[in-house]
Design a protein around this motif. Structure first.
Motif, PDB file in Angstrom:
ATOM      1  N   SER A  19       2.403   4.093  12.682  1.00 20.34           N
ATOM      2  CA  SER A  19       1.896   2.841  12.130  1.00 20.34           C
ATOM      3  C   SER A  19       2.155   2.768  10.629  1.00 20.34           C
ATOM      4  O   SER A  19       2.535   1.715  10.100  1.00 20.34           O
ATOM      5  N   THR A  20       1.978   3.883   9.949  1.00 14.70           N
ATOM      6  CA  THR A  20       2.243   3.941   8.509  1.00 14.70           C
ATOM      7  C   THR A  20       3.732   3.708   8.214  1.00 14.70           C
ATOM      8  O   THR A  20       4.085   2.961   7.294  1.00 14.70           O
ATOM      9  N   TYR A  21       4.607   4.327   9.006  1.00 17.35           N
ATOM     10  CA  TYR A  21       6.048   4.128   8.810  1.00 17.35           C
ATOM     11  C   TYR A  21       6.448   2.673   9.073  1.00 17.35           C
ATOM     12  O   TYR A  21       7.236   2.088   8.328  1.00 17.35           O
ATOM     13  N   ALA A  47       1.357  -2.257  17.334  1.00 19.64           N
ATOM     14  CA  ALA A  47       1.411  -1.479  18.578  1.00 19.64           C
ATOM     15  C   ALA A  47       1.122  -0.003  18.303  1.00 19.64           C
ATOM     16  O   ALA A  47       0.389   0.649  19.061  1.00 19.64           O
ATOM     17  N   ALA A  48       1.677   0.525  17.226  1.00 16.66           N
ATOM     18  CA  ALA A  48       1.409   1.920  16.868  1.00 16.66           C
ATOM     19  C   ALA A  48      -0.055   2.099  16.471  1.00 16.66           C
ATOM     20  O   ALA A  48      -0.694   3.094  16.848  1.00 16.66           O
ATOM     21  N   SER A  94      -3.739  -8.841   2.298  1.00 14.76           N
ATOM     22  CA  SER A  94      -2.674  -9.322   3.184  1.00 14.76           C
ATOM     23  C   SER A  94      -1.489  -8.373   3.260  1.00 14.76           C
ATOM     24  O   SER A  94      -0.671  -8.479   4.163  1.00 14.76           O
ATOM     25  N   ASP A  95      -1.377  -7.456   2.303  1.00 18.58           N
ATOM     26  CA  ASP A  95      -0.200  -6.590   2.302  1.00 18.58           C
ATOM     27  C   ASP A  95      -0.531  -5.117   2.531  1.00 18.58           C
ATOM     28  O   ASP A  95       0.289  -4.249   2.300  1.00 18.58           O
ATOM     29  N   GLY A  96      -1.732  -4.844   3.001  1.00 18.32           N
ATOM     30  CA  GLY A  96      -2.117  -3.462   3.255  1.00 18.32           C
ATOM     31  C   GLY A  96      -2.301  -3.199   4.730  1.00 18.32           C
ATOM     32  O   GLY A  96      -2.986  -3.953   5.422  1.00 18.32           O
ATOM     33  N   PRO A  97      -1.703  -2.132   5.259  1.00 21.27           N
ATOM     34  CA  PRO A  97      -1.832  -1.840   6.684  1.00 21.27           C
ATOM     35  C   PRO A  97      -3.171  -1.183   7.015  1.00 21.27           C
ATOM     36  O   PRO A  97      -3.796  -0.537   6.169  1.00 21.27           O
ATOM     37  N   LEU A  98      -3.591  -1.335   8.254  1.00 21.63           N
ATOM     38  CA  LEU A  98      -4.827  -0.703   8.707  1.00 21.63           C
ATOM     39  C   LEU A  98      -4.741   0.818   8.629  1.00 21.63           C
ATOM     40  O   LEU A  98      -5.757   1.480   8.420  1.00 21.63           O
ATOM     41  N   SER A  99      -3.547   1.366   8.770  1.00 21.37           N
ATOM     42  CA  SER A  99      -3.404   2.816   8.674  1.00 21.37           C
ATOM     43  C   SER A  99      -3.823   3.315   7.284  1.00 21.37           C
ATOM     44  O   SER A  99      -4.393   4.403   7.161  1.00 21.37           O
ATOM     45  N   SER A 100      -3.582   2.543   6.253  1.00 25.42           N
ATOM     46  CA  SER A 100      -4.035   2.908   4.909  1.00 25.42           C
ATOM     47  C   SER A 100      -5.547   2.798   4.790  1.00 25.42           C
ATOM     48  O   SER A 100      -6.182   3.600   4.109  1.00 25.42           O
ATOM     49  N   VAL A 101      -6.118   1.800   5.437  1.00 23.88           N
ATOM     50  CA  VAL A 101      -7.572   1.631   5.403  1.00 23.88           C
ATOM     51  C   VAL A 101      -8.258   2.780   6.145  1.00 23.88           C
ATOM     52  O   VAL A 101      -9.347   3.196   5.781  1.00 23.88           O
TER      53      VAL A 101
END
Length: 120
Positions: A19-21, A47-48, A94-101
């Motif tokens: 997901s991060t990639y 999906a990841a 808006s530009d940050g993924p959930l994996s970072s959170v």
């Protein structure tokens, strides 16, 4: 021979890493004029993330967060503890993924006894 529980930990970790990639691919595709690549990268990222949520050793409730005339997909991560301290609502922008959170807020919040709500 790996145990079933260790395989689940490995699967969750691999999905979170993927997901991060894919989030990096979303950032790159966002600068292109072709939205199809952006949309495809975002779908792969989600999906990841869903794979991570499915295999992670945490209790997660999927929720719909009302937004204008629609809704945003959300997740409530529960501590499972009867002595939880409260709920944190984490917004990644808006530009940050959930994996970072997950790294910055969800995992630390759960470790400290808080439930955590996120949406994307």
């Amino acid at each position: 021979m790996p145990t079933p529980s260790s395989l689940l930990v490995s699967a969750a970790s691999a999905y979170l890493r993927a997901s991060t990639y894919f989030a990096k691919a979303v950032d790159a595709a966002g600068s292109l004029s072709d939205d199809a690549r952006l949309d495809a990268s975002f779908e792969q990222q989600i999906a990841a993330w869903e794979g991570f949520v499915a295999y992670a050793d945490v209790h997660v409730e999927r929720v719909d967060i009302p937004y204008e005339e629609s809704s945003l997909p959300g997740y409530v991560f529960h501590t499972g503890s009867p002595t939880r301290r409260g709920t944190i609502v984490a917004v990644n922008g808006s530009d940050g993924p959930l994996s970072s959170v997950w790294v910055a807020c969800i995992a630390p919040g759960l470790a400290r006894g808080y439930d955590v709500v996120v949406f994307d």
